[in-house]
Design a protein around this motif. Structure first.
Motif, short mmCIF file in Angstrom:
data_model
loop_
_atom_site.label_atom_id
_atom_site.label_comp_id
_atom_site.label_asym_id
_atom_site.label_seq_id
_atom_site.Cartn_x
_atom_site.Cartn_y
_atom_site.Cartn_z
N TRP A 34 0.61 -1.15 -0.24
CA TRP A 34 0.06 -0.09 0.05
C TRP A 34 0.90 1.21 0.04
O TRP A 34 0.69 2.10 -0.82
CB TRP A 34 -0.84 -0.09 1.26
CG TRP A 34 -2.06 1.11 1.20
CD1 TRP A 34 -1.87 2.23 2.09
CD2 TRP A 34 -2.94 1.53 0.41
NE1 TRP A 34 -2.93 3.10 1.59
CE2 TRP A 34 -3.45 2.52 0.51
CE3 TRP A 34 -3.40 0.77 -1.06
CZ2 TRP A 34 -4.41 3.38 -0.13
CZ3 TRP A 34 -4.32 1.43 -1.76
CH2 TRP A 34 -5.09 2.60 -1.27
N THR A 35 1.89 1.15 0.75
CA THR A 35 2.76 2.42 0.80
C THR A 35 3.48 2.73 -0.28
O THR A 35 3.59 3.84 -0.83
CB THR A 35 3.91 2.09 2.03
OG1 THR A 35 3.27 2.11 3.25
CG2 THR A 35 5.02 3.20 2.10
N PHE A 36 3.96 1.59 -1.03
CA PHE A 36 4.64 1.52 -2.29
C PHE A 36 3.69 2.24 -3.35
O PHE A 36 3.80 3.19 -4.10
CB PHE A 36 5.10 0.35 -2.86
CG PHE A 36 5.43 0.11 -4.13
CD1 PHE A 36 6.72 0.57 -4.69
CD2 PHE A 36 4.53 -0.20 -5.34
CE1 PHE A 36 6.98 0.64 -5.95
CE2 PHE A 36 4.86 -0.41 -6.63
CZ PHE A 36 6.23 0.18 -6.93
N PHE A 37 2.50 1.65 -3.73
CA PHE A 37 1.44 2.08 -4.49
C PHE A 37 0.93 3.75 -4.52
O PHE A 37 0.19 4.16 -5.31
CB PHE A 37 0.09 1.26 -4.55
CG PHE A 37 0.54 -0.10 -5.42
CD1 PHE A 37 1.15 -0.10 -6.72
CD2 PHE A 37 0.61 -1.15 -4.80
CE1 PHE A 37 1.40 -1.12 -7.30
CE2 PHE A 37 0.83 -2.30 -5.42
CZ PHE A 37 1.23 -2.49 -6.83
N GLN A 38 1.12 4.08 -3.09
CA GLN A 38 0.88 5.53 -2.76
C GLN A 38 2.13 6.52 -3.18
O GLN A 38 1.92 7.64 -3.17
CB GLN A 38 0.47 5.94 -1.30
CG GLN A 38 -0.88 4.79 -0.97
CD GLN A 38 -1.86 5.05 -2.12
OE1 GLN A 38 -2.37 6.03 -2.21
NE2 GLN A 38 -2.35 3.77 -2.61
N SER A 39 3.24 5.74 -3.55
CA SER A 39 4.54 6.62 -3.72
C SER A 39 4.39 7.06 -5.28
O SER A 39 4.11 6.36 -6.03
CB SER A 39 5.52 6.15 -2.68
OG SER A 39 6.03 4.90 -3.72
N ASP A 40 5.63 8.03 -5.34
CA ASP A 40 6.06 8.22 -6.82
C ASP A 40 6.79 6.98 -7.36
O ASP A 40 6.98 6.81 -8.64
CB ASP A 40 7.07 9.46 -6.80
CG ASP A 40 6.55 10.47 -6.49
OD1 ASP A 40 5.08 10.57 -6.68
OD2 ASP A 40 6.92 11.56 -6.22
N ARG A 41 7.20 6.10 -6.68
CA ARG A 41 7.75 5.00 -7.14
C ARG A 41 6.90 3.96 -8.09
O ARG A 41 7.32 3.03 -8.67
CB ARG A 41 8.37 4.21 -6.11
CG ARG A 41 9.58 4.66 -5.23
CD ARG A 41 10.19 3.73 -4.43
NE ARG A 41 10.98 2.56 -5.11
CZ ARG A 41 12.16 2.76 -5.72
NH1 ARG A 41 12.79 3.78 -5.75
NH2 ARG A 41 12.59 1.69 -6.18
N ALA A 42 5.53 4.18 -7.82
CA ALA A 42 4.61 3.40 -8.45
C ALA A 42 4.23 4.07 -9.61
O ALA A 42 3.19 3.49 -10.49
CB ALA A 42 3.30 2.98 -7.49
N ALA A 43 4.88 5.21 -10.06
CA ALA A 43 4.52 5.82 -11.47
C ALA A 43 4.33 4.96 -12.75
O ALA A 43 3.64 5.36 -13.46
CB ALA A 43 5.28 7.09 -11.56
N TYR A 44 5.10 3.90 -12.80
CA TYR A 44 5.08 3.05 -14.06
C TYR A 44 4.44 1.81 -13.78
O TYR A 44 4.51 0.93 -14.85
CB TYR A 44 6.72 2.93 -14.62
CG TYR A 44 7.45 4.18 -14.66
CD1 TYR A 44 7.18 5.11 -15.60
CD2 TYR A 44 8.44 4.45 -13.71
CE1 TYR A 44 7.87 6.48 -15.79
CE2 TYR A 44 9.19 5.51 -13.78
CZ TYR A 44 8.77 6.45 -15.12
OH TYR A 44 9.72 7.56 -15.13
#
Length: 166
Positions: free
Chosen positions: A25-35
């Motif tokens: 959840w934290t990952f998908f809320q971050s800029d890291r999940a842009a792609y």
């Protein structure tokens, strides 16, 4: 079937546990999940997470948790082919703070080798957003080559075709 545990000196790929969901959840809320396509709610996260775990029982492949030697969850590597994917995919995500240590390369190498050992005739590709230069570099480091003729579910993606290591 559950995900097998795979190990190298750098990383362990293990079956997911329910407590892994919060990090996703934290990952998908971050800029890291842009792609990557991500969930817009915790309910959608549950569906996606349960799919990665349940795929092992249904089709003998799915997602692994990427764990550091000291036991921290660093991301996910998966070998999957949901119905909308033309071919079996090797995919990866790495959580914030874990880049630059070879974890993604080590995990993706283990998963690639497992995929070819367990279904040697099936193709293996990675679908990557063309702006995701870090994932493109990783695919190339893994020995994959771009296949401009490959079918894709997202016409914007580039497709990298993996080969058995060796």
């Amino acid at each position: 079937m559950t995900a097998p545990t795979l190990r190298s000196d750098v990383v362990t790929l293990r079956p997911h546990r329910i407590e892994d969901m919060e990090a996703f959840w934290t990952f998908f809320q971050s800029d890291r999940a842009a792609y990557v396509d991500g969930p817009s709610s915790r309910t959608q996260l549950w569906y996606g997470f349960a799919s990665e775990v349940g795929s092992w029982t249904l089709v003998g492949q799915g997602g692994w948790a990427v764990e550091t030697p000291d036991g921290r969850l660093a991301g996910q590597v998966a070998v999957t082919q949901p119905p909308h994917f033309p071919e079996r995919e090797l995919g990866w995500i790495l959580f914030d703070g874990f880049e630059g240590r070879g974890l993604a390369f080590a995990g993706a190498s283990l998963a690639r080798d497992w995929a070819f050992a367990n279904d040697p005739g099936a193709p293996l590709v990675s679908y990557i957003d063309p702006e995701n230069t870090r994932s493109i570099a990783l695919a190339e480091r893994l020995g994959a080559v771009q296949d401009a003729q490959a079918a894709r579910y997202d016409p914007q993606d580039v497709v990298y075709r993996h080969r058995r290591a060796g």
